[in-house]
Design a protein around this motif. Sequence first.
Motif, PDB file in Angstrom:
ATOM      1  N   LEU A  55     125.899 -57.306  32.531  1.00 58.22           N
ATOM      2  CA  LEU A  55     126.762 -57.193  31.350  1.00 58.22           C
ATOM      3  C   LEU A  55     128.215 -57.001  31.763  1.00 58.22           C
ATOM      4  O   LEU A  55     129.123 -57.626  31.198  1.00 58.22           O
ATOM      5  N   LEU A  56     128.445 -56.149  32.755  1.00 49.53           N
ATOM      6  CA  LEU A  56     129.806 -55.899  33.221  1.00 49.53           C
ATOM      7  C   LEU A  56     130.414 -57.156  33.841  1.00 49.53           C
ATOM      8  O   LEU A  56     131.566 -57.516  33.548  1.00 49.53           O
ATOM      9  N   ALA A  57     129.651 -57.839  34.695  1.00 43.50           N
ATOM     10  CA  ALA A  57     130.160 -59.048  35.353  1.00 43.50           C
ATOM     11  C   ALA A  57     130.412 -60.158  34.335  1.00 43.50           C
ATOM     12  O   ALA A  57     131.431 -60.855  34.408  1.00 43.50           O
ATOM     13  N   ASN A 141     132.690 -47.951  26.537  1.00 41.37           N
ATOM     14  CA  ASN A 141     132.772 -47.649  27.964  1.00 41.37           C
ATOM     15  C   ASN A 141     132.832 -48.909  28.820  1.00 41.37           C
ATOM     16  O   ASN A 141     133.126 -48.829  30.018  1.00 41.37           O
ATOM     17  N   LEU A 142     132.550 -50.064  28.206  1.00 37.03           N
ATOM     18  CA  LEU A 142     132.574 -51.332  28.942  1.00 37.03           C
ATOM     19  C   LEU A 142     133.981 -51.890  29.078  1.00 37.03           C
ATOM     20  O   LEU A 142     134.254 -52.667  30.003  1.00 37.03           O
ATOM     21  N   ILE A 143     134.897 -51.488  28.203  1.00 35.08           N
ATOM     22  CA  ILE A 143     136.210 -52.140  28.109  1.00 35.08           C
ATOM     23  C   ILE A 143     137.022 -51.977  29.394  1.00 35.08           C
ATOM     24  O   ILE A 143     137.479 -52.967  29.989  1.00 35.08           O
ATOM     25  N   LEU A 144     137.222 -50.745  29.840  1.00 34.86           N
ATOM     26  CA  LEU A 144     138.092 -50.511  31.003  1.00 34.86           C
ATOM     27  C   LEU A 144     137.534 -51.108  32.297  1.00 34.86           C
ATOM     28  O   LEU A 144     138.276 -51.778  33.030  1.00 34.86           O
ATOM     29  N   PRO A 145     136.249 -50.891  32.638  1.00 31.89           N
ATOM     30  CA  PRO A 145     135.754 -51.530  33.867  1.00 31.89           C
ATOM     31  C   PRO A 145     135.744 -53.047  33.802  1.00 31.89           C
ATOM     32  O   PRO A 145     135.979 -53.709  34.818  1.00 31.89           O
ATOM     33  N   ALA A 146     135.492 -53.632  32.619  1.00 34.03           N
ATOM     34  CA  ALA A 146     135.493 -55.095  32.502  1.00 34.03           C
ATOM     35  C   ALA A 146     136.898 -55.653  32.727  1.00 34.03           C
ATOM     36  O   ALA A 146     137.071 -56.668  33.417  1.00 34.03           O
ATOM     37  N   GLU A 210     130.073 -62.994  43.026  1.00 28.94           N
ATOM     38  CA  GLU A 210     130.568 -61.807  43.740  1.00 28.94           C
ATOM     39  C   GLU A 210     130.494 -60.571  42.847  1.00 28.94           C
ATOM     40  O   GLU A 210     130.143 -59.484  43.309  1.00 28.94           O
ATOM     41  N   LEU A 211     130.822 -60.730  41.570  1.00 29.42           N
ATOM     42  CA  LEU A 211     130.770 -59.584  40.666  1.00 29.42           C
ATOM     43  C   LEU A 211     129.338 -59.130  40.452  1.00 29.42           C
ATOM     44  O   LEU A 211     129.054 -57.933  40.375  1.00 29.42           O
ATOM     45  N   LEU A 212     128.415 -60.104  40.339  1.00 33.34           N
ATOM     46  CA  LEU A 212     127.003 -59.742  40.203  1.00 33.34           C
ATOM     47  C   LEU A 212     126.481 -59.094  41.474  1.00 33.34           C
ATOM     48  O   LEU A 212     125.559 -58.280  41.429  1.00 33.34           O
ATOM     49  N   ALA A 213     127.065 -59.482  42.603  1.00 31.85           N
ATOM     50  CA  ALA A 213     126.620 -58.900  43.871  1.00 31.85           C
ATOM     51  C   ALA A 213     126.913 -57.415  43.947  1.00 31.85           C
ATOM     52  O   ALA A 213     126.421 -56.734  44.833  1.00 31.85           O
ATOM     53  N   GLY A 214     127.678 -56.922  43.019  1.00 33.86           N
ATOM     54  CA  GLY A 214     127.906 -55.484  42.980  1.00 33.86           C
ATOM     55  C   GLY A 214     129.373 -55.141  43.017  1.00 33.86           C
ATOM     56  O   GLY A 214     130.013 -55.259  44.051  1.00 33.86           O
ATOM     57  N   ALA A 215     129.899 -54.741  41.884  1.00 32.55           N
ATOM     58  CA  ALA A 215     131.279 -54.277  41.829  1.00 32.55           C
ATOM     59  C   ALA A 215     131.273 -52.807  42.229  1.00 32.55           C
ATOM     60  O   ALA A 215     131.389 -51.911  41.397  1.00 32.55           O
TER      61      ALA A 215
END
Length: 276
Positions: A55-57, A141-146, A210-215
Amino acid sequence: MSVYTKEDIENKKLRGIFIGGKTKVGIKVPYLRRSYQSKRDVLDVLADALPGTMLLAFSAMLIATIVGILLGVLAAVNQNTWWDTSAVFASVLGISAPSFFMGIVIAYVFGFVLSHYTGLNMTGSLYNIDPFKGRQLQLQNLILPAITLGIRPLAIITQLTRSAMLDVLDQDYIRTAYAKGLTKRMVIFKHALRNALNPVITAITGWFAELLAGAFFVEYIFGWKGIGKITVDALEKLDFPVVMGSVLVTAAFFIIINMLADILYGIVDPRIRKSN
């Protein structure tokens, strides 16, 4: 694929597809062992964290793709104007800023200093557990990290779109389209942009993988439950099965997304389908 006895399958509780009598040939579902800390199957631990990372990626890449392509097109169409200069300058800043630094700055400014105006928190995951109301969805809570995670891919997509659009806009078929009386908007978005998207798709799929690989840093800074945060926590606790499992899962995502990129090339540019 390997050979197993019936006793091995029953005693080790192997899962997969097995064919044969006492001696079976089969494909076993990978067993990632158990976490040293929680004693849960590593696959279950990663399955709980994977939706948060996806979801984040996806949110970060959606922001980066839409805003980056629009800024790139705007900069190319208005070449050598203040629009072009501003877009290039902003993209250079975005590429230069490390994600962990931008994460700290954005979390402090918008999640702490301006929290009364933004209504956002410095840290938080997709769900909060309330002792009375149970699990509650917290999409804010998703806004800032996204946004933090999308800054660097946004900058690169802007640069690539601008460069590709400048090359395409000089082609003969663009001048022919104008000569036929097509509107500027139709020429830019229907003809020019579509033919300029190949390098952009490469960037989008590469960054999405890369984002799915882990931010790792972004998830850790914002307390977002995902593969990255789970992996960092596991490294701190020397929980090696979880670390090895996360590496295996992220490598699989790289392969799958790169295969999907080849399919997208053919959809966007029919010339690739004809050449194959």
